[in-house]
Design an enzyme around this catalytic site. Sequence first.
Site, PDB file in Angstrom:
ATOM      1  CE  LYS A 276      -3.753   2.090   2.604  1.00  0.00           C
ATOM      2  NZ  LYS A 276      -4.583   2.103   3.944  1.00  0.00           N
TER       3      LYS A 276
ATOM      4  CB  SER B 164      -8.262   1.003   6.018  1.00  0.00           C
ATOM      5  OG  SER B 164      -8.974   2.208   6.137  1.00  0.00           O
TER       6      SER B 164
ATOM      7  CB  SER C  80      -7.913   3.669   3.133  1.00  0.00           C
ATOM      8  OG  SER C  80      -6.932   3.008   4.024  1.00  0.00           O
TER       9      SER C  80
END
Length: 380
Positions: free
Chosen positions: A24, A124, A100
Amino acid sequence: MSAFLQSFDLGATENAHAPTIAIKDSIDIAGYATTAASRALADAPPATRHADVVQRLLDAGWRITGKTNMHELAFGMTGINDFSGTPLNPQDAVRIPGGSSSGSASAVGQKRVDAALGTDTGGSIRGPAACCGVIGLKPTFARVSRQGVAPAFTTLDCVGPFARDMRTIVDVMAAIDPSFQASEACRDASSLRLGVVSVTADDEIASAIAAALARAGLATQAVELVSMQDAFAAGLAVINAETSRAFGHLVDSGKLGADIEARLRAAANTSAADLDAAERVRRAFTDEVDRALDRVDVLVLPTLPALPITLEAARAGTSVIAMSSLIRPFNLSGHPALTLPVPLEHSTLKAGLQIVGRKNDDETVCAVAAHIEARLAHPV
């Protein structure tokens, strides 16, 4: 609709069969900017060193294939990003991928990598994993190093893995957490006890969870967590305050997405009194979960109370705040929590079964998940 912000090949060059993992874009990789998929950080200088988790993966022989897309600044649950693009939901292209860590869940669900790392501040990892039909683990708070992860200060955020099977989840955890005991995570879980938390969820979700637990064949007992709703609200106050502290200086830069700009402006209004009240709830809810886990080995409940909404509905303004109602509380308390995909009747979509364990007993969470995974694949 790319899951990746940047693609490259890092590590394990001597082994073409090394497992692949994506990272990420809130986690530093030396030589690459950490932009958190935001125009406001697009000109950030390249990171000068790897985050601890990245270095540990490389040392363990993993091959990193790129940085994944995300909801801008890790501050949203839909995964929609009009700057860097919105990753595909591999279960259903018309639905949101969740945020997210949207790109990480999408990349794993599309089988573009064996695993991915995400971060989980208010759901997330677990939210997008459930949306995209894959496994996602939020470890115990502070068990996995956050050196080199944005934001630098947090009382909620955890780095954790996505994968399509529990064996890979265990392998990633063994790489990123030197204290993780893979043998314990793979042990026989048939004698463990499940506490089934009473929550409100759509009928199709509740039925899927009940069917999966019945097939698991483990002993169960009902559990009430009366502070869940208070913990959800308190977690929201804490994440607002901490995200405002980290990124509030970007407001008025003219470079933020409209949703992030509005959310950061609202977050700045979180008061000291709000945070004091949230900390009281944190203590009470943590104690309540700990007491429940004195009676059972893990808690189980749905990951999401409903199926992910469509991209069209999200863009039209349909609220998604309830998406995190069953996951955000365990960020506040710091307990490890994993989401496992389970079948929905008469649907190709999967629901998420959430498994919550005692602090620093992430291995038992994994062992229960692996047991249920095996029973779903090969019913007795």
